[in-house]
Design an enzyme around this catalytic site. Structure first.
Site, PDB file in Angstrom:
ATOM      1  N   SER A 170      39.561  41.179  46.346  1.00 57.24           N
ATOM      2  CA  SER A 170      40.299  41.174  46.443  1.00 57.24           C
ATOM      3  C   SER A 170      40.564  40.698  45.428  1.00 57.24           C
ATOM      4  O   SER A 170      40.902  41.826  44.037  1.00 57.24           O
ATOM      5  CB  SER A 170      40.639  40.149  47.172  1.00 57.24           C
ATOM      6  OG  SER A 170      41.967  39.320  46.928  1.00 57.24           O
ATOM      7  N   THR A 171      41.509  39.499  44.736  1.00 62.14           N
ATOM      8  CA  THR A 171      41.947  39.777  43.267  1.00 62.14           C
ATOM      9  C   THR A 171      41.100  39.713  42.255  1.00 62.14           C
ATOM     10  O   THR A 171      39.862  39.169  42.046  1.00 62.14           O
ATOM     11  CB  THR A 171      42.432  38.085  42.802  1.00 62.14           C
ATOM     12  OG1 THR A 171      43.435  37.659  44.078  1.00 62.14           O
ATOM     13  CG2 THR A 171      42.660  37.520  41.933  1.00 62.14           C
ATOM     14  N   MET A 197      39.731  36.045  46.247  1.00 57.28           N
ATOM     15  CA  MET A 197      40.410  34.752  46.349  1.00 57.28           C
ATOM     16  C   MET A 197      39.920  34.756  48.409  1.00 57.28           C
ATOM     17  O   MET A 197      40.408  35.365  48.453  1.00 57.28           O
ATOM     18  CB  MET A 197      41.548  34.659  46.170  1.00 57.28           C
ATOM     19  CG  MET A 197      42.305  32.828  46.495  1.00 57.28           C
ATOM     20  SD  MET A 197      44.344  33.397  46.090  1.00 57.28           S
ATOM     21  CE  MET A 197      44.919  35.053  46.580  1.00 57.28           C
ATOM     22  N   ASP A 252      37.331  36.061  52.709  1.00 61.93           N
ATOM     23  CA  ASP A 252      37.654  36.779  53.956  1.00 61.93           C
ATOM     24  C   ASP A 252      35.803  37.719  53.349  1.00 61.93           C
ATOM     25  O   ASP A 252      36.595  38.473  51.982  1.00 61.93           O
ATOM     26  CB  ASP A 252      38.398  38.047  53.533  1.00 61.93           C
ATOM     27  CG  ASP A 252      38.952  39.559  54.327  1.00 61.93           C
ATOM     28  OD1 ASP A 252      38.506  38.419  55.480  1.00 61.93           O
ATOM     29  OD2 ASP A 252      39.300  40.071  53.897  1.00 61.93           O
ATOM     30  N   HIS A 262      41.969  44.057  48.773  1.00 56.13           N
ATOM     31  CA  HIS A 262      43.333  43.719  48.683  1.00 56.13           C
ATOM     32  C   HIS A 262      44.303  44.713  48.487  1.00 56.13           C
ATOM     33  O   HIS A 262      43.674  43.597  46.787  1.00 56.13           O
ATOM     34  CB  HIS A 262      43.108  42.005  49.485  1.00 56.13           C
ATOM     35  CG  HIS A 262      42.433  41.423  50.555  1.00 56.13           C
ATOM     36  ND1 HIS A 262      41.787  39.976  50.304  1.00 56.13           N
ATOM     37  CD2 HIS A 262      41.636  42.541  51.449  1.00 56.13           C
ATOM     38  CE1 HIS A 262      41.047  40.395  51.187  1.00 56.13           C
ATOM     39  NE2 HIS A 262      41.191  41.062  51.923  1.00 56.13           N
TER      40      HIS A 262
END
Length: 348
Positions: free
Chosen positions: A160-161, A278, A281, A186
């Site tokens: 993600s991030t 972040m 997940d 993401h």
């Protein structure tokens, strides 16, 4: 109560500066300490106000967003959240910015209201907690020339991030005949097709945005379509990509948990990797993979831009080994080879 996150908003449009500022001011944990219309004003604001985070438009007068970001990352590394248009050009520039070192990106909404910036405040607060390092710190080792993939194996990666830079670092070290690889990152809708194209140019394997029914084969890397569908791997003698437009999981579609759980159900050698991001997940899905006999790896805290997803997975015992980003490429290939040598067992 901790001090609010101090933000400078940089955009050449007075209207957009107002909308972004209004969206951020609704969160009591954020303080907009200044705005700027171009990089010259932004540089002065950064010096005078010492913000924790800046939001940066990708297209500005006097100096474009990429040039300015390069200077920030070279002279005063700090968390930057890009604000991008949904055009193809805006997407490409935003991806380049994420490779340079921007922490995250949000898309400019079609509707001109501050309410349309739904994820901005959360991303700004995550950026304030992130680790920003000079570009090039994560150079990876070259792939082994004698690597031979197991044609039965599947490698699943979630991020993600900070994942754009992390995936580029990891995947650019893969050999052309890499393990069959599926990736959920993401990312906003419209970004992943351009992201896959950028990875395809930088990596030896073939990288594409996943299509429903595509066979999952060695030498290929499949990226989940951003914001549209969950990517799963269907079982069978020839595993295939399956795109499902079901509800979001952990607030995400595509969800890393959905991908990992589908791979856990495969009766074949498998490896799972969770990178910077972040939230949580992917943690439960990676645990399901490990319980089903997979080898599992996680990015360590020091090299994660946001140590959220890897931490959550590590804390519940889903991760066998945590490693710094620059060591993950060789470790992943070794884990895939080890997975091929051990029988796949299901304990959950």
């Amino acid at each position: 109560m901790s001090a609010p996150v101090r933000v400078v908003v940089v955009d050449d449009s007075l209207t957009m500066r107002g909308l972004i500022s209004a969206a951020l001011k609704r969160d009591p944990e954020i303080e907009v300490v200044g705005t700027a219309a171009d990089p010259i004003e932004a540089r002065a604001a950064i010096k005078a106000l010492n913000p924790d985070v800046i939001t940066l438009d990708v297209e500005m007068p006097n100096m474009n967003g990429l040039e300015f970001l390069e200077k920030i990352m070279r002279l005063r590394p700090m968390p930057v959240v890009m604000v991008s248009t949904l055009t193809a050009a805006g997407t490409d520039v935003t991806l380049a910015a994420l490779e340079i070192g921007a922490v995250d990106a949000v898309a400019k909404p079609a509707s001109a209201t501050s309410e349309a910036f739904g994820e901005l405040a959360a991303k700004v607060k995550a950026a304030a907690r992130s680790r920003v390092r000079p570009r090039g710190e994560h150079a990876t080792a070259a792939a082994p020339s004698n690597y031979q993939p197991d044609p039965r194996g599947v490698l699943a990666i979630g991020a993600s991030t900070g994942g754009v830079e992390a995936l580029l670092t990891v995947l650019s070290g893969f050999p052309a005949n890499c393990p069959a690889t599926v990736v959920t990152q993401h990312m906003p809708a419209t970004f992943t097709k351009s992201f896959a194209a950028r990875l395809d140019k930088a990596c030896a394997p073939t990288v594409t945005e996943a299509e429903d029914g595509a066979p999952v084969m060695p030498g290929h890397i499949y990226i989940a379509p951003g914001g549209e569908a969950h990517l799963e791997v269907s079982p069978g003698s020839q595993p295939r990509c399956r795109l499902s437009r079901t509800e979001a999981v952990n607030g995400h579609r595509p969800s890393v948990d959905v991908l990992f759980r589908s791979v856990a159900a495969l009766k074949r050698p498998m490896t799972g990797v969770i990178l910077t991001g972040m939230g949580k997940d992917g943690a439960q899905g990676l645990l399901a993979m490990r319980q089903a006999g997979a080898r599992t790896l996680g990015q360590d805290e020091h090299t994660s831009v946001v140590y959220g997803m890897p931490r959550a997975a590590h804390e519940i015992g889903a991760v066998e080994r945590q490693l710094p980003l620059h060591r993950l490429t060789s470790a992943i290939l070794d884990a895939c080879a080890a997975a091929a040598q051990s029988p796949v067992s299901r304990t959950a």
